[in-house]
Design a protein around this motif. Structure first.
Motif, PDB file in Angstrom:
ATOM      1  N   ASN A   1       0.813  -1.213   0.000  1.00 17.97           N
ATOM      2  CA  ASN A   1       0.000   0.000   0.000  1.00 17.97           C
ATOM      3  C   ASN A   1       0.850   1.267   0.000  1.00 17.97           C
ATOM      4  O   ASN A   1       0.391   2.324  -0.430  1.00 17.97           O
ATOM      5  CB  ASN A   1      -0.988  -0.001   1.171  1.00 17.97           C
ATOM      6  CG  ASN A   1      -0.333  -0.406   2.476  1.00 17.97           C
ATOM      7  OD1 ASN A   1       0.699   0.128   2.844  1.00 17.97           O
ATOM      8  ND2 ASN A   1      -0.941  -1.363   3.164  1.00 17.97           N
TER       9      ASN A   1
ATOM     10  N   ASP B   1      -0.247 -10.415   3.457  1.00 14.37           N
ATOM     11  CA  ASP B   1       0.178  -9.575   4.582  1.00 14.37           C
ATOM     12  C   ASP B   1       1.099 -10.351   5.517  1.00 14.37           C
ATOM     13  O   ASP B   1       2.129  -9.837   5.973  1.00 14.37           O
ATOM     14  CB  ASP B   1      -1.041  -9.073   5.368  1.00 14.37           C
ATOM     15  CG  ASP B   1      -1.744  -7.928   4.654  1.00 14.37           C
ATOM     16  OD1 ASP B   1      -1.182  -7.413   3.680  1.00 14.37           O
ATOM     17  OD2 ASP B   1      -2.855  -7.546   5.085  1.00 14.37           O
TER      18      ASP B   1
ATOM     19  N   SER C   1       3.985   0.491   6.608  1.00 19.88           N
ATOM     20  CA  SER C   1       2.691   0.115   6.041  1.00 19.88           C
ATOM     21  C   SER C   1       1.643   1.162   6.377  1.00 19.88           C
ATOM     22  O   SER C   1       1.666   1.757   7.458  1.00 19.88           O
ATOM     23  CB  SER C   1       2.254  -1.255   6.578  1.00 19.88           C
ATOM     24  OG  SER C   1       0.956  -1.581   6.114  1.00 19.88           O
TER      25      SER C   1
ATOM     26  N   ASP D   1      -1.440   0.161   6.370  1.00 16.19           N
ATOM     27  CA  ASP D   1      -2.490  -0.715   6.907  1.00 16.19           C
ATOM     28  C   ASP D   1      -2.342  -0.788   8.421  1.00 16.19           C
ATOM     29  O   ASP D   1      -1.345  -1.304   8.939  1.00 16.19           O
ATOM     30  CB  ASP D   1      -2.363  -2.104   6.275  1.00 16.19           C
ATOM     31  CG  ASP D   1      -3.553  -2.999   6.616  1.00 16.19           C
ATOM     32  OD1 ASP D   1      -4.118  -2.847   7.711  1.00 16.19           O
ATOM     33  OD2 ASP D   1      -3.902  -3.853   5.783  1.00 16.19           O
TER      34      ASP D   1
ATOM     35  N   TYR E   1      -6.624   4.903   0.462  1.00 14.55           N
ATOM     36  CA  TYR E   1      -5.234   5.264   0.730  1.00 14.55           C
ATOM     37  C   TYR E   1      -5.049   6.733   1.108  1.00 14.55           C
ATOM     38  O   TYR E   1      -3.938   7.235   1.125  1.00 14.55           O
ATOM     39  CB  TYR E   1      -4.354   4.957  -0.496  1.00 14.55           C
ATOM     40  CG  TYR E   1      -4.245   3.479  -0.802  1.00 14.55           C
ATOM     41  CD1 TYR E   1      -4.316   2.529   0.216  1.00 14.55           C
ATOM     42  CD2 TYR E   1      -4.086   3.022  -2.105  1.00 14.55           C
ATOM     43  CE1 TYR E   1      -4.227   1.183  -0.060  1.00 14.55           C
ATOM     44  CE2 TYR E   1      -3.983   1.671  -2.391  1.00 14.55           C
ATOM     45  CZ  TYR E   1      -4.060   0.756  -1.364  1.00 14.55           C
ATOM     46  OH  TYR E   1      -3.975  -0.592  -1.627  1.00 14.55           O
TER      47      TYR E   1
END
Length: 442
Positions: free
Chosen positions: A10, A101, A128, A130, A400
């Motif tokens: 990401n 992941d 990350s 995330d 994002y």
């Protein structure tokens, strides 16, 4: 001491040039990240464009050496593709499934174990966007960080477009009489062009005034459109008065408005646009657009022609137009718009490649646009056009983006020193008491 940064997919999809953001440290891209990037490169949206850009950047690095070895970067760092640390042995008792992941976590964990065995081992940090990946990393003893280099501002310090200043009553009266005051006589504080000043009595009386900094940044002047009524709408608070001034001024070509739901951004912009196109004739057409980013689960493909497909996405625009035209019957608004012909409601999907001269352009929900998308839109604006960007940076549906790196915040901060732009942050909700409470409490 130098560090090793392991990048999640990401990060690359948010900013393809993120590989150059880690100074003279080592950047590691797990092989599984390349697989994920490859699966996105056929997308026709911003994520697909970034995936293709990442692929080109990494391919260009092959000219400097082998990707599985350390390739030097211009900033003094090195980059490599990690092929070997996919062993799940260290994590198989914690995370049963071998998801992408978890494979990225395994790469970072195995690298960290290797470095710990060395005498002068480096820190291994997983980067990350995330949140859950960072939580997992922390749970297994890995250092993890969010990617922050794409943020326009570090904290909640976005430019509001106005300041409060205090003057003696004599100076306030002089401002009313002359219509302007030199900023040097007020304060040494630096001001931006078209910034508003809420001038109050320093002795605490109810006397006050509202002024705007001129293009030279040396004088504060009275508003041109103070308490102006536009299509039956009057401003209900001081920030809305500021917004009306910016929306009606011909010399201010770019206007940015931010504020919570119900602060009147869309209604004021539409009313100003209708007045400037229909009544004043300053522009040939009113173009209203918004990005198609669903809130919640996407409803999938919609039947019908383009106009029928767009209607659900554009309904908030039509709701405001129904209020301004005071329509009561179904289909009445469509008949009015068809008869006028000077109002166009469009999706941003169709703006790329166009040149838009002599139009009043309104872009709603601009906080859901990336920096690249906002640049694409602004470079479409032709001679004699005015563009209004508005939205709420706290209500973002793009996966994002956040309040600090979205396209709207980017424009606000980059254009605040320009004489052709103006900005104001709307604070007070005027939709209803319930809507204001919901915006504040939820």
């Amino acid at each position: 001491m130098k560090k090793i940064y392991v990048l999640d997919t990401n990060v690359l999809l948010q900013d393809p040039y993120s590989i150059f953001s880690f100074e003279d440290n080592e950047v590691v891209i797990p092989a599984v990240v390349l697989e994920e990037v490859d699966s996105k490169k056929r997308y026709m949206d911003e994520i697909g464009r970034n995936a293709r850009q990442v692929s080109k950047l990494i391919d260009s690095l092959r000219e400097s050496g082998k990707l599985h070895e350390k390739i030097p970067l211009e900033n003094g760092g090195v980059i490599r593709i990690e092929l070997n640390h996919r062993s799940f042995q260290e994590l198989q008792n914690i995370f049963i499934e071998k998801t992408n992941d978890n494979r990225i976590l395994a790469v970072a964990k195995n690298l960290a174990i290797e470095e710990q065995k060395k005498e002068n081992g480096r820190s291994v940090i997983l980067v990350s966007k995330d949140t859950l990946v960072r939580v997992k990393a922390d749970a297994i003893g890995l250092l993890a960080e969010d990617f922050l280099s794409d943020r326009v501002i570090e904290f909640d310090q976005i430019y509001t477009g106005f300041l409060e200043v205090y003057l003696e009553l004599d100076e306030l009266n002089r401002f009313y009489e002359k219509g302007e005051l030199p900023l040097a006589e007020i304060t040494n504080h630096p001001f931006y062009p078209n910034q508003f000043l809420i001038i109050k009595d320093s002795f605490g009386s109810s006397s006050s005034a509202l002024g705007i900094v001129d293009h030279s940044g040396t004088f504060v002047k009275q508003l041109v459109f103070d308490n102006e009524q536009i299509w039956g709408i009057r401003s209900r608070n001081v920030q809305q008065t500021m917004a009306v001034e910016l929306l009606l001024r011909k010399d201010i070509q770019l206007v940015t408005l931010i504020g919570k739901a119900g602060t009147g951004k869309t209604l004021l912009a539409l009313a100003a646009g209708l007045m400037q196109t229909e009544d004043v004739g300053a522009y040939k057409k009113l173009l209203v657009a918004r990005p198609i980013v669903p809130v919640g689960k996407d409803i999938g493909f919609l039947p019908g022609e383009k106009e029928e497909k767009l209607r659900p996405w554009m309904q908030p625009i039509y709701d405001n137009l129904e209020y301004l035209f005071n329509t009561k019957k179904p289909g009445e608004l469509d008949a009015i718009l068809a008869g006028m012909g000077s109002i166009e409601v469009e999706a941003l999907t169709y703006i790329r490649g166009r040149s838009i001269p002599d139009q009043y352009i309104i872009i709603d929900e601009a906080q859901n646009l990336t920096k690249h998308e906002i640049k694409t839109i602004l470079t479409r604006v032709g001679e004699g056009s005015k563009i209004v960007l508005m939205g709420d940076p706290e209500q973002i549906d793009h996966p994002y983006l956040d309040a600090y790196n979205n396209g709207l915040t980017y424009v606000v901060e980059r254009f605040k020193e320009q004489t052709i732009s103006g900005h104001v942050k709307l604070i007070k909700g005027e939709r209803s008491g319930l809507a204001q409470l919901a915006a504040d409490l939820l």
